[in-house]
Motif scaffolding. Structure first.
Motif, PDB file in Angstrom:
ATOM      1  N   LEU A   1      10.423   5.064  20.739  1.00 15.32           N
ATOM      2  CA  LEU A   1      11.060   6.095  19.923  1.00 15.32           C
ATOM      3  C   LEU A   1      12.491   5.695  19.550  1.00 15.32           C
ATOM      4  O   LEU A   1      12.893   5.801  18.373  1.00 15.32           O
ATOM      5  N   ARG A   2      13.253   5.232  20.530  1.00 18.73           N
ATOM      6  CA  ARG A   2      14.654   4.879  20.250  1.00 18.73           C
ATOM      7  C   ARG A   2      14.764   3.646  19.340  1.00 18.73           C
ATOM      8  O   ARG A   2      15.540   3.622  18.377  1.00 18.73           O
ATOM      9  N   ARG A   3      13.967   2.625  19.676  1.00 21.70           N
ATOM     10  CA  ARG A   3      14.121   1.343  18.998  1.00 21.70           C
ATOM     11  C   ARG A   3      13.527   1.348  17.584  1.00 21.70           C
ATOM     12  O   ARG A   3      14.145   0.852  16.640  1.00 21.70           O
ATOM     13  N   HIS A   4      12.336   1.921  17.431  1.00 24.95           N
ATOM     14  CA  HIS A   4      11.614   1.810  16.167  1.00 24.95           C
ATOM     15  C   HIS A   4      11.782   3.015  15.255  1.00 24.95           C
ATOM     16  O   HIS A   4      11.467   2.903  14.062  1.00 24.95           O
ATOM     17  N   VAL A   5      12.227   4.150  15.785  1.00 26.72           N
ATOM     18  CA  VAL A   5      12.326   5.353  14.954  1.00 26.72           C
ATOM     19  C   VAL A   5      13.784   5.773  14.793  1.00 26.72           C
ATOM     20  O   VAL A   5      14.330   5.756  13.685  1.00 26.72           O
ATOM     21  N   LEU A   6      14.436   6.139  15.890  1.00 25.26           N
ATOM     22  CA  LEU A   6      15.795   6.680  15.792  1.00 25.26           C
ATOM     23  C   LEU A   6      16.789   5.650  15.249  1.00 25.26           C
ATOM     24  O   LEU A   6      17.542   5.924  14.302  1.00 25.26           O
ATOM     25  N   GLN A   7      16.771   4.462  15.854  1.00 21.25           N
ATOM     26  CA  GLN A   7      17.733   3.447  15.431  1.00 21.25           C
ATOM     27  C   GLN A   7      17.478   2.995  13.995  1.00 21.25           C
ATOM     28  O   GLN A   7      18.401   2.911  13.179  1.00 21.25           O
ATOM     29  N   ARG A   8      16.229   2.711  13.659  1.00 19.30           N
ATOM     30  CA  ARG A   8      15.900   2.247  12.316  1.00 19.30           C
ATOM     31  C   ARG A   8      16.145   3.328  11.264  1.00 19.30           C
ATOM     32  O   ARG A   8      16.611   3.039  10.163  1.00 19.30           O
ATOM     33  N   PHE A   9      15.854   4.584  11.631  1.00 23.18           N
ATOM     34  CA  PHE A   9      16.051   5.659  10.665  1.00 23.18           C
ATOM     35  C   PHE A   9      17.535   5.846  10.356  1.00 23.18           C
ATOM     36  O   PHE A   9      17.925   6.066   9.194  1.00 23.18           O
ATOM     37  N   GLN A  10      18.381   5.755  11.373  1.00 21.44           N
ATOM     38  CA  GLN A  10      19.827   5.888  11.134  1.00 21.44           C
ATOM     39  C   GLN A  10      20.364   4.745  10.285  1.00 21.44           C
ATOM     40  O   GLN A  10      21.230   4.949   9.419  1.00 21.44           O
TER      41      GLN A  10
ATOM     42  N   ASN B   1       6.568   6.097   1.964  1.00 20.40           N
ATOM     43  CA  ASN B   1       7.197   4.792   2.183  1.00 20.40           C
ATOM     44  C   ASN B   1       7.857   4.677   3.548  1.00 20.40           C
ATOM     45  O   ASN B   1       8.810   3.917   3.723  1.00 20.40           O
ATOM     46  N   LEU B   2       7.364   5.429   4.522  1.00 21.03           N
ATOM     47  CA  LEU B   2       7.927   5.335   5.876  1.00 21.03           C
ATOM     48  C   LEU B   2       7.660   3.980   6.514  1.00 21.03           C
ATOM     49  O   LEU B   2       8.385   3.557   7.424  1.00 21.03           O
ATOM     50  N   HIS B   3       6.606   3.281   6.050  1.00 24.28           N
ATOM     51  CA  HIS B   3       6.329   1.955   6.613  1.00 24.28           C
ATOM     52  C   HIS B   3       7.482   0.995   6.338  1.00 24.28           C
ATOM     53  O   HIS B   3       7.697   0.054   7.110  1.00 24.28           O
ATOM     54  N   GLN B   4       8.217   1.215   5.241  1.00 28.94           N
ATOM     55  CA  GLN B   4       9.343   0.356   4.932  1.00 28.94           C
ATOM     56  C   GLN B   4      10.542   0.652   5.831  1.00 28.94           C
ATOM     57  O   GLN B   4      11.394  -0.219   6.030  1.00 28.94           O
ATOM     58  N   TRP B   5      10.586   1.866   6.377  1.00 23.37           N
ATOM     59  CA  TRP B   5      11.700   2.264   7.237  1.00 23.37           C
ATOM     60  C   TRP B   5      11.396   2.026   8.721  1.00 23.37           C
ATOM     61  O   TRP B   5      12.250   1.543   9.452  1.00 23.37           O
ATOM     62  N   ILE B   6      10.213   2.388   9.129  1.00 23.26           N
ATOM     63  CA  ILE B   6       9.854   2.376  10.552  1.00 23.26           C
ATOM     64  C   ILE B   6       8.853   1.255  10.789  1.00 23.26           C
ATOM     65  O   ILE B   6       7.775   1.238  10.186  1.00 23.26           O
ATOM     66  N   PRO B   7       9.168   0.271  11.647  1.00 26.07           N
ATOM     67  CA  PRO B   7       8.272  -0.866  11.885  1.00 26.07           C
ATOM     68  C   PRO B   7       7.126  -0.537  12.843  1.00 26.07           C
ATOM     69  O   PRO B   7       6.965  -1.171  13.892  1.00 26.07           O
ATOM     70  N   ILE B   8       6.350   0.464  12.473  1.00 21.18           N
ATOM     71  CA  ILE B   8       5.169   0.843  13.256  1.00 21.18           C
ATOM     72  C   ILE B   8       3.989   0.879  12.294  1.00 21.18           C
ATOM     73  O   ILE B   8       4.056   1.502  11.229  1.00 21.18           O
ATOM     74  N   GLU B   9       2.918   0.213  12.675  1.00 24.29           N
ATOM     75  CA  GLU B   9       1.779   0.090  11.765  1.00 24.29           C
ATOM     76  C   GLU B   9       1.005   1.397  11.635  1.00 24.29           C
ATOM     77  O   GLU B   9       0.582   1.777  10.542  1.00 24.29           O
ATOM     78  N   ASP B  10       0.820   2.096  12.758  1.00 19.40           N
ATOM     79  CA  ASP B  10      -0.023   3.296  12.760  1.00 19.40           C
ATOM     80  C   ASP B  10       0.804   4.513  12.338  1.00 19.40           C
ATOM     81  O   ASP B  10       1.352   5.242  13.170  1.00 19.40           O
ATOM     82  N   ILE B  11       0.942   4.731  11.042  1.00 12.86           N
ATOM     83  CA  ILE B  11       1.603   5.915  10.485  1.00 12.86           C
ATOM     84  C   ILE B  11       0.663   6.522   9.464  1.00 12.86           C
ATOM     85  O   ILE B  11       0.222   5.838   8.531  1.00 12.86           O
ATOM     86  N   ALA B  12       0.322   7.802   9.631  1.00 18.16           N
ATOM     87  CA  ALA B  12      -0.610   8.477   8.737  1.00 18.16           C
ATOM     88  C   ALA B  12       0.050   9.726   8.170  1.00 18.16           C
ATOM     89  O   ALA B  12       0.746  10.456   8.893  1.00 18.16           O
ATOM     90  N   VAL B  13      -0.164   9.966   6.883  1.00 15.68           N
ATOM     91  CA  VAL B  13       0.348  11.150   6.202  1.00 15.68           C
ATOM     92  C   VAL B  13      -0.827  12.080   5.927  1.00 15.68           C
ATOM     93  O   VAL B  13      -1.818  11.656   5.314  1.00 15.68           O
ATOM     94  N   MET B  14      -0.741  13.303   6.379  1.00 12.85           N
ATOM     95  CA  MET B  14      -1.852  14.238   6.222  1.00 12.85           C
ATOM     96  C   MET B  14      -1.348  15.661   6.336  1.00 12.85           C
ATOM     97  O   MET B  14      -0.217  15.916   6.794  1.00 12.85           O
ATOM     98  N   ASP B  15      -2.230  16.603   5.963  1.00 14.04           N
ATOM     99  CA  ASP B  15      -1.944  18.037   6.112  1.00 14.04           C
ATOM    100  C   ASP B  15      -3.087  18.774   6.788  1.00 14.04           C
ATOM    101  O   ASP B  15      -3.085  20.007   6.847  1.00 14.04           O
ATOM    102  N   ASP B  16      -4.078  18.022   7.314  1.00 10.09           N
ATOM    103  CA  ASP B  16      -5.195  18.629   8.041  1.00 10.09           C
ATOM    104  C   ASP B  16      -4.710  19.038   9.429  1.00 10.09           C
ATOM    105  O   ASP B  16      -4.393  18.173  10.267  1.00 10.09           O
ATOM    106  N   ILE B  17      -4.649  20.340   9.677  1.00 14.29           N
ATOM    107  CA  ILE B  17      -4.065  20.828  10.932  1.00 14.29           C
ATOM    108  C   ILE B  17      -4.877  20.417  12.144  1.00 14.29           C
ATOM    109  O   ILE B  17      -4.333  20.183  13.225  1.00 14.29           O
ATOM    110  N   THR B  18      -6.195  20.291  11.992  1.00 11.72           N
ATOM    111  CA  THR B  18      -7.029  19.883  13.127  1.00 11.72           C
ATOM    112  C   THR B  18      -6.713  18.460  13.552  1.00 11.72           C
ATOM    113  O   THR B  18      -6.572  18.161  14.747  1.00 11.72           O
TER     114      THR B  18
END
Length: 518
Positions: A70-79, A93-110
């Protein structure tokens, strides 16, 4: 027609049960409702990644994610990326900001709820957005250690995962098994000097609120300097401090803690302790092994009856021996009288001194074996028991018959799955021995009456300790003295007063097709 009507009636009844179950567990209507339920747990975190409130809100369970990731790949990179005014953050385009492969965009609450409980973090550009990005921050290594087996509650069949001294790892293991946002964790600080972290866990919609409130009030009312272990909390919050019986069940097994929670009990975790306290508990809970639910119900019921018989034999065998030889010779069969008198004709002590000598010797060997290293302790217990037993018989200090009785009595006390109840059983033998030496059979009867009266007055978190025996609950007996098949134990124990009585709805058994009928 009758058959068709019967099938329709069964279908209507099953639909009614499912409707009641659905009413007890409403489906999440939206991401706002999901996050509102998750905020009730102390391990849920929600904060904004920027200085603008309500913008770029990150939500996650702290017990399920990897904090370094969380600190290394999300908080630090996002700042770093957000500081550049030319970069505009979009969910796509979060893949360009956060170096994590498994990122999914969705609105399915389940799917959002399922991934949140698997260690994903929810990222919303605005706090009320229904569409969000799910970032995989799960800690797949937590709990996967080489030495976390249950040491004192060992079983041959079933999982062997045990808790450790790290409360964060314990909560991670718990959330992996109970994968629902309705698992609520409440955190407290106990100890004026130690400030020990204590967490109360329960399942909302199943556990009765009165049990949660009672446990919370007792924990908040603790005024103690240093809390080392959950066993101290167990003694402090106990309903009765003058009883030798444990009123709350302590376990180091993950599956037993999960089973207690889904039945409607409350679990208490303590930092630095590998044991979890579950309450309210009953007397028969201490004779139930998790292994019973991984074996066929006929075999499991037989083993459970053997445990209960072994406990009764361990408590009363030595006292009955003293009562018969001291006051009731007429109860001894003639065939047994000759070898019994032959084994005792050189013993200079009375039966009570003979029994106390062997019982105290067994306890000394047990305590010495427990305090020494494992290999030395096992050797001392085996060799010491054989040498001392054989030497005491040859020296005419005890009889052969009594040596067999005491050895079987000590062996039967180990059939109890919970160590604290095993200690209680060993303690109860000594008052009964003294009563049998003074009044014989009458003393044993008085001891039993006093024991029953004492047990019926005990309570565990305000619940009767002897239920379902007293007050009698016929339906709860299906999973107490015996273990009935799963097709019968579809309801939770009624004495726990759960908010949802149904555990599951078994399907109709499939009928085998007979090829010869065609």
């Amino acid at each position: 027609m009758r058959r068709v009507a019967g099938m329709l009636f069964k279908a209507l009844l099953l639909h009614k049960k499912k409707k009641q179950s659905a009413a007890s567990f409403p489906f999440t209507q939206g991401i706002g409702h999901l996050l509102a339920t998750a905020r009730k747990s102390s391990d849920f975190r929600q904060h904004s990644l920027t200085n603008e409130p309500g913008m770029f809100v990150l939500s996650y369970y702290n017990s399920l994610i990897d904090e370094q990731k969380l600190r290394r790949h999300v908080l630090q990179r996002f700042q770093e990326e957000y500081a550049n005014p030319d970069n505009q953050a979009e969910l796509e385009n979060l893949h360009q900001w956060i170096p994590i492969e498994d990122i999914a965009v969705m609105d399915d609450i389940t799917k959002i709820e399922s991934k949140l409980l698997k260690g994903y973090a929810i990222l919303q550009i605005r706090e009320n957005d229904s569409q969000c990005a799910l970032i995989n921050l799960s800690n797949i290594q937590a709990g996967l250690r080489s030495q976390n087996d249950a040491e004192n509650e060992f079983s041959v069949v079933g999982p062997k995962i045990g808790f450790v001294e790290n409360i964060d790892i314990n909560l991670h293991l718990l959330r992996q098994q109970i994968n629902t946002p309705k698992l609520i964790l409440k955190e407290f600080k106990i100890g004026n000097i130690s400030n020990t972290k204590v967490v109360v866990a329960y399942i909302e919609g199943i556990t009765n609120e009165k049990h949660v409130e009672t446990m919370t009030q007792r924990l908040q009312g603790i005024d103690f300097d240093v809390v080392f272990d959950s066993s101290q909390i167990h003694q402090i919050i106990s309903d009765n401090s003058t009883t030798p019986f444990p009123l709350s069940l302590s376990t180091e097994r993950l599956d037993r803690a999960v089973w207690s929670l889904i039945n409607g009990q409350v679990a208490v975790f303590s930092e630095g302790s590998p044991y979890v306290v579950t309450a309210p508990s009953t007397l028969l809970d201490f004779f139930i092994s998790p292994e019973d639910y991984f074996l066929p119900w006929i075999i499991a019921s037989s083993f459970r009856l053997i445990r209960i018989f072994g406990v009764m034999f361990s408590v009363f065998a030595s006292s009955i021996y003293i009562a018969v030889l001291t006051f009731h010779y007429e109860m001894i069969p003639r065939v047994l009288l000759i070898p019994l008198s032959f084994s005792r004709h050189n013993v200079p002590f009375t039966p009570v001194l003979e029994v106390l000598f062997l019982e105290i010797t067994i306890e000394l060997l047990r305590e010495a074996g427990a305090r020494l290293p494992t290999k030395v302790g096992q050797t001392l217990g085996i060799v010491g028991g054989i040498v001392i037993g054989q030497a005491s018989v040859e020296a005419a200090l005890t009889s052969n018959v009594l040596l067999i009785i005491v050895a079987l009595s000590a062996l039967a006390s180990f059939t109890t799955p919970i160590y604290k109840m095993s200690n209680t059983i060993r303690f109860l033998r000594f008052p009964l021995i003294l009563l049998a030496a003074i009044w014989g059979g009458l003393g044993i009867v008085l001891g039993i009456c006093f024991l029953i009266a004492h047990l019926t007055k005990l309570e565990s978190l305000g619940t009767p300790y002897t239920v379902p025996l007293y007050p009698f609950r016929a339906k709860d007996m299906l999973d107490s003295i015996i273990r009935a098949p799963f097709s019968v134990t579809t309801k939770r124990p009624s004495h726990l007063r759960p908010k949802s009585i149904w555990r599951y709805h078994p399907n109709n058994p499939a009928k085998k097709r007979n090829e010869f009928d065609e």
